[in-house]
Design an enzyme around this catalytic site. Sequence first.
Site, PDB file in Angstrom:
ATOM      1  N   SER A 171       0.805  -1.224   0.000  1.00 34.94           N
ATOM      2  CA  SER A 171       0.000   0.000   0.000  1.00 34.94           C
ATOM      3  C   SER A 171       0.835   1.270   0.000  1.00 34.94           C
ATOM      4  CB  SER A 171      -0.941   0.015   1.206  1.00 34.94           C
ATOM      5  OG  SER A 171      -1.951  -0.944   1.061  1.00 34.94           O
ATOM      6  N   HIS A 223       1.421   4.483   4.495  1.00 31.78           N
ATOM      7  CA  HIS A 223       0.577   5.140   3.495  1.00 31.78           C
ATOM      8  C   HIS A 223       0.989   6.595   3.305  1.00 31.78           C
ATOM      9  CE1 HIS A 223      -3.000   2.190   4.338  1.00 31.78           C
ATOM     10  NE2 HIS A 223      -1.950   1.594   3.814  1.00 31.78           N
TER      11      HIS A 223
END
Length: 313
Positions: A171, A223
Amino acid sequence: MLSTAAEEDPEGGSRETNNGGETTPDMQWRSWIIPIVVIANVVVFVVVMYYNDCPHKSHRCLAKFLGRFSFESFKSNPLLGPSSSTLEKMGALAWGKIVHKRQVWRLLTCMWLHAGVIHLLANMCCVAYIGVRLEQQFGFVRVGTIYLVSGFCGSILSCLFLEDAISVGASSALFGLLGAMLSELLINWTTYDNKGVAIVMLLVIVGVNLGLGTLPPVDNFAHIGGFFGGFLLGFLLLIHPQFEWEENQVSLMPGTIVKPKYNTCQLVLCIVASIVFVAGFTSGLVILFRGDSLNRYCKWCHKLSYSSKSQWT
């Protein structure tokens, strides 16, 4: 995990038309690096499950008919995957091993590991949806660079805040692609129509997924680091020449005023982004290998991400 990106085309603003009323065509590259990335992630997951070999280590395995590829119990791993100890052995992000044992390779290997089938499918579907489109527009070198470097940036920031947890997942690189899409919109602002809709849609997608990152057991610092790494790299790697310059290359008439390839705003953004990226990347590595933690300087930052023994990105 990025769960909403596949619902909309966040950069749906079309290119502005030229004087003839037709859209200026962009070179279409064949996408191959993103499919290779997806296949590599799947292969790595299969190898990890083979090494995990749940039936020989526990009697509480799921899908036992899969043999040594069966999953750990829901209590151990609700995402249908291997144990945390297996992920750590195979290269998960672990602050202590990176700082004290100098296992720097974990900053890269962690983005190729996934906590389970659910984790893998969610990430790879979004990587394919976003990455293929970017690669077709900008080519494998630039998109591949953004994917790897932004993932590395996410790993650095994660280590600087999460000292007692292991982290895996793609991610951070995925958010890097989203960040690059945003900066590409900004630096090529004059070449898009419907730009307001496109940028709002992209910001909503990023905001929703960063919000989900505060839920257990998601590593939101990866992230955030990946997003800002990709955002800065997008200014450097995804810049488009001005349309007036492109048109002049096609038909340069006598007396035509030749415009520069890039406007002043684009050049300023490139310079600022390069300075900020180099400064942030270098300082992050220095702080990490000094064994320091940013939690000492930011008392509220821990609220940006759920903290537990295992983190999935």
